[in-house]
Design an enzyme around this catalytic site. Structure first.
Site, mmCIF file in Angstrom:
data_model
loop_
_atom_site.group_PDB
_atom_site.id
_atom_site.type_symbol
_atom_site.label_atom_id
_atom_site.label_comp_id
_atom_site.label_asym_id
_atom_site.label_seq_id
_atom_site.Cartn_x
_atom_site.Cartn_y
_atom_site.Cartn_z
ATOM 1 N N CYS A 176 37.073 36.591 46.736
ATOM 2 C CA CYS A 176 36.944 36.461 45.355
ATOM 3 C C CYS A 176 35.827 35.938 44.775
ATOM 4 C CB CYS A 176 38.066 35.400 44.804
ATOM 5 S SG CYS A 176 37.989 35.186 43.113
ATOM 6 N N CYS A 197 42.834 32.275 41.323
ATOM 7 C CA CYS A 197 42.329 32.054 40.002
ATOM 8 C C CYS A 197 42.516 33.472 39.113
ATOM 9 C CB CYS A 197 40.774 32.010 40.043
ATOM 10 S SG CYS A 197 39.697 33.081 40.751
ATOM 11 N N CYS A 214 36.097 32.449 42.689
ATOM 12 C CA CYS A 214 36.487 31.119 43.136
ATOM 13 C C CYS A 214 36.169 30.893 44.515
ATOM 14 C CB CYS A 214 37.990 30.674 42.661
ATOM 15 S SG CYS A 214 39.146 31.662 43.809
ATOM 16 N N CYS A 225 43.131 37.791 42.565
ATOM 17 C CA CYS A 225 43.241 36.503 43.451
ATOM 18 C C CYS A 225 44.275 35.706 43.132
ATOM 19 C CB CYS A 225 41.732 35.835 42.930
ATOM 20 S SG CYS A 225 41.844 34.226 43.788
ATOM 21 N N ASP A 283 66.635 52.449 42.375
ATOM 22 C CA ASP A 283 65.276 52.822 41.473
ATOM 23 C C ASP A 283 64.422 53.920 41.951
ATOM 24 O OD1 ASP A 283 63.306 53.183 39.616
ATOM 25 O OD2 ASP A 283 62.870 50.930 39.332
#
Length: 450
Positions: free
Chosen positions: A228, A209, A231, A206, A356
């Site tokens: 979430c 939070c 929260c 989230c 990479d």
């Protein structure tokens, strides 16, 4: 228009004509030349255009192509950058190709690289932004996903009155406030089911939070109806919704968006998202469903996006892959094929690919070991890395051949045991392969991206 700008336009157009006439390519150099002469040339070239910008990690090129196809059903002139030249010099080159017509509404639908957006919006004022998704991609260039998101948000902020149409199923697009107003598109095609994303998925914390997000529905990766439980952060209300997946296989899909049925001639859930995004733009411009339907059904394969090339009777499907999420969606699409196929996997590590190559270890190549693919070829500049990854994925050594040179790869394709072949390649490998195929007469032009 000043003398400097006039000279820059003349030099750019002249170099464009020479490259296209004698070398069958050159999508970025004319813009690079014009910018050297006049760094502010976009001020002039882009004047009076209704500019729609498409950006994000995956899906930019096909979403742009579909959007252009739809808008061309409604409007006379729609300029675009079809070769994937999506950095600043490529955008200038695109406007150099424009044919000026008076008295018509002029659209430009531009695919723009995430890292280039803020540089481009210094000189042009888009009227609309379309954000497709943000996934880990070319870590050496972009960094983590929130760094990439900040790049495109800052780029869009230079035109704060232009709305952002963004993927509502992606938590990152709801993570911070933006200067630009936002509209959202997404999927609402399945009944609710409490679930978590796969453990090897990015972007599932989230943003408010930092607890793990839960999902009522997942399409793939971290896309879906998220919330979430700690929260209350949750997916926003969707302005454009896909409410039914009627049919999907490896070469096509049919679906319902806002009570209208549409179809596309490419397979995979990730391409349905591209069609949904293009439809969201069309609805913003109040294009009628029948014109949207005609635009989406336009069956012209885009460069490296399930592009079909015939090599001595072998039907080869060329697909660009560049990061784990995109790769996994391509593999899921291939798993829908009702026929046996051979596999060619080409890995380069040039700047445009991302230097990479560790991302291949996050891709689900293990799925290939469950498909009984009779022959697999590993090639490209990093053929050894590709070979090792496929061996670890469970491809038997007797089915796996390592071929560094692309000319030799083309020769080997001719004797593969299946009539169908999937070629997965990173960006510069796609360019190199197409150049070789063009020189041998299998396709027209190499689209060298120079």
């Amino acid at each position: 228009m000043g003398i400097r700008t006039q000279f820059a336009i003349t030099a750019g157009k002249s170099s464009q004509w020479i490259l296209q006439t004698f070398f069958k390519g050159g999508s970025s150099f004319p813009g690079q030349l014009a910018l050297k002469i006049d760094p502010k040339i976009l001020d002039t070239l882009a004047k009076d255009y209704e500019i729609v910008v498409v950006t994000g990690t995956n899906g930019k090129t096909l979403t742009t192509a579909l959007t252009v196809n739809i808008l061309r059903q409604e409007f006379d002139e729609v300029l675009t950058n079809p070769t994937g030249a999506n950095m600043e010099q490529g955008i200038v080159s695109t406007f150099l190709t424009a044919k000026r017509k008076k008295g018509q509404k002029k659209f430009a639908v531009l695919e723009i690289d995430e890292a280039s957006l803020s540089r481009v919006t210094k000189y042009i004022q888009p009227k609309l932004f379309l954000f497709t998704n943000i996934f880990r991609d070319q870590m050496d260039r972009y960094g983590e996903i929130y760094t990439t998101y900040r790049l495109i948000v800052d780029g869009a902020a230079a035109a704060p009155d232009a709305p952002i149409i963004c993927n509502g199923d992606s938590p990152i697009f709801n993570s911070i406030d933006t200067k630009n107003p936002r509209k959202y598109y997404g999927f609402n095609h399945l009944p609710e089911k409490e679930q978590l994303a796969h453990y090897n998925t990015d972007g599932v914390l989230c943003p408010k939070c930092h607890h793990i997000l839960h999902f009522k529905m997942i399409t793939y990766a971290n896309l879906g109806d998220y919330y979430c439980p700690n929260c209350g952060f949750h997916r926003p209300e969707l302005d454009v919704q896909l409410t039914e997946m009627v049919h999907m296989d490896n070469v096509s899909a049919d679906f319902v968006i806002d009570n209208a049925k549409y179809g596309i001639a490419v397979g995979g859930m990730y391409n349905v998202y591209n069609a949904l995004a293009a439809t969201a733009v069309a609805e913003y411009y109040q294009v009628a469903p029948e014109k949207i339907r005609a635009g989406l059904s336009y069956d012209e394969k885009v460069f490296g996006r399930q592009e079909t090339i015939t090599i001595e009777g072998k039907e080869c499907t060329l697909v660009l892959v560049k990061n784990p999420v995109g790769l996994n969606q391509v593999i899921d699409m291939m798993a829908l094929a009702p026929y046996q196929f051979s596999l060619v996997s080409l890995l380069n590590a040039n700047y445009a690919d991302g230097i990479d190559v560790s991302w291949i270890w996050d891709g689900d190549y293990e799925q290939f070991s469950e498909m009984t693919i009779p022959k697999v070829i590993a090639g490209g500049d990093r053929h050894q890395d590709m070979t090792l990854r496929l061996k670890v994925a469970g491809i038997p050594e007797e089915r796996l051949t390592e071929i560094p040179n692309l000319e030799d790869v083309i020769t080997a394709i001719k004797s593969l045991p299946t009539d169908k072949v999937y070629i997965l390649a990173t960006y510069t490998a796609v360019l190199q392969l197409r150049k070789s195929l063009a020189s041998q007469g299998y396709i027209e032009g190499g689209m060298n991206g120079a």
